[in-house]
Design a protein around this motif. Sequence first.
Motif, PDB file in Angstrom:
ATOM      1  N   UNK A   8      32.383  36.962  60.647  1.00 12.77           N
ATOM      2  CA  UNK A   8      31.897  38.069  59.805  1.00 12.77           C
ATOM      3  C   UNK A   8      32.683  38.132  58.497  1.00 12.77           C
ATOM      4  N   UNK A   9      33.992  37.914  58.588  1.00 10.13           N
ATOM      5  CA  UNK A   9      34.831  37.914  57.385  1.00 10.13           C
ATOM      6  C   UNK A   9      34.412  36.784  56.447  1.00 10.13           C
ATOM      7  N   UNK A  10      34.210  35.599  57.003  1.00  7.66           N
ATOM      8  CA  UNK A  10      33.845  34.441  56.192  1.00  7.66           C
ATOM      9  C   UNK A  10      32.472  34.621  55.551  1.00  7.66           C
ATOM     10  N   UNK A  11      31.517  35.160  56.314  1.00  9.22           N
ATOM     11  CA  UNK A  11      30.153  35.291  55.808  1.00  9.22           C
ATOM     12  C   UNK A  11      30.018  36.396  54.770  1.00  9.22           C
ATOM     13  N   UNK A  12      30.884  37.369  54.819  1.00  6.75           N
ATOM     14  CA  UNK A  12      30.765  38.502  53.887  1.00  6.75           C
ATOM     15  C   UNK A  12      31.592  38.321  52.618  1.00  6.75           C
ATOM     16  N   UNK A  13      32.456  37.309  52.590  1.00  2.88           N
ATOM     17  CA  UNK A  13      33.271  37.104  51.386  1.00  2.88           C
ATOM     18  C   UNK A  13      32.403  36.641  50.220  1.00  2.88           C
ATOM     19  N   UNK A 138      45.243  23.953  47.850  1.00  2.16           N
ATOM     20  CA  UNK A 138      43.925  24.534  48.126  1.00  2.16           C
ATOM     21  C   UNK A 138      43.965  25.416  49.368  1.00  2.16           C
ATOM     22  N   UNK A 139      44.714  24.990  50.386  1.00  2.00           N
ATOM     23  CA  UNK A 139      44.823  25.797  51.605  1.00  2.00           C
ATOM     24  C   UNK A 139      45.413  27.165  51.304  1.00  2.00           C
ATOM     25  N   UNK A 144      44.672  33.080  50.319  1.00  2.00           N
ATOM     26  CA  UNK A 144      44.752  34.220  49.403  1.00  2.00           C
ATOM     27  C   UNK A 144      43.399  34.914  49.273  1.00  2.00           C
ATOM     28  N   UNK A 145      42.339  34.130  49.081  1.00  6.15           N
ATOM     29  CA  UNK A 145      41.011  34.712  48.906  1.00  6.15           C
ATOM     30  C   UNK A 145      40.564  35.481  50.142  1.00  6.15           C
ATOM     31  N   UNK A 146      40.785  34.910  51.307  1.00  8.68           N
ATOM     32  CA  UNK A 146      40.372  35.577  52.543  1.00  8.68           C
ATOM     33  C   UNK A 146      41.205  36.838  52.788  1.00  8.68           C
ATOM     34  N   UNK A 151      41.322  42.900  52.780  1.00 13.20           N
ATOM     35  CA  UNK A 151      41.891  44.164  52.302  1.00 13.20           C
ATOM     36  C   UNK A 151      40.900  44.961  51.460  1.00 13.20           C
ATOM     37  N   UNK A 152      39.676  44.450  51.338  1.00 11.16           N
ATOM     38  CA  UNK A 152      38.660  45.149  50.563  1.00 11.16           C
ATOM     39  C   UNK A 152      38.824  44.993  49.068  1.00 11.16           C
ATOM     40  N   UNK A 153      39.531  43.948  48.646  1.00 10.63           N
ATOM     41  CA  UNK A 153      39.756  43.717  47.221  1.00 10.63           C
ATOM     42  C   UNK A 153      38.758  42.706  46.669  1.00 10.63           C
ATOM     43  N   UNK A 154      38.447  42.847  45.396  1.00  6.33           N
ATOM     44  CA  UNK A 154      37.636  41.855  44.698  1.00  6.33           C
ATOM     45  C   UNK A 154      38.558  40.745  44.219  1.00  6.33           C
TER      46      UNK A 154
END
Length: 248
Positions: A8-13, A138-139, A144-146, A151-154
């Motif tokens: 769910x986290x991956x699909x919603x990013x 890259x890892x 960082x992005x995930x 945390x609900x940040x853009x």
Amino acid sequence: MQYDELLRLLKSRRTIRAIKPDPIPDEQVEKLLEAARWAPTGFNMQPVELLVVKDPELRAGIKRIVDDFKNSEFFALEATREEWQGSPWTIASHGRWDCPLAPVMIAVLGDTRRRVGLPMAARYATQKGDSIFESSLANAFVYLMLAAHSLGLAAVPVSGVKYPTVQGLVKALLGLPDFVYVYDFLLVGQSALEGRPSAKLVRHLDEMVHYDHVGADEFLSEDELRRQIVKLRAGNVARHVEADESDA
């Protein structure tokens, strides 16, 4: 975290380019950095260095360097696109590039000196050594992005920093030594996006997964591939068959 939660986290990013200038708590920044610290690196050489830029003048300077490049060299090269790709992006069609002035810019840096710790076969094979080094950075960037999304940040990457002109100017601005490589910046802040992000156009598993052996007949034809590239490049984010309201 269970697999379903992770998926769910991956699909919603999403990459959110509309970011508010409002500061974010230092505690959240620390959580992002802690997540990146645990990213896997080749042979555990840990070449990753993290630079948090919050100074207003430095952030404005980074933005100016990226904007100047995008609005000159980037659009100039776009004019050379092949005909099948469609009309090239221009300032007239897409507007001037405007890098978000996010309250926090996190640079993922690589200390190239750490490559001396690689096995000798990789150390003296430039392509192999480069691959290990780049993958390690890259890892950390993906972590960082995930973490930002959790945390609900853009968050939005500044991939333009890979170009030599931008790389050199950014390194000079930030006073970075020669042995440091700027992999990318992640701009982080509160989302200024109105509404929810669009559903993401994603290739299906049956198109991209192969087992044991794979021949040319299992890949898209040249015509099919080009049609798909045009669709993706055009920013077509129409809802695909697997997307639902919870994925958008």
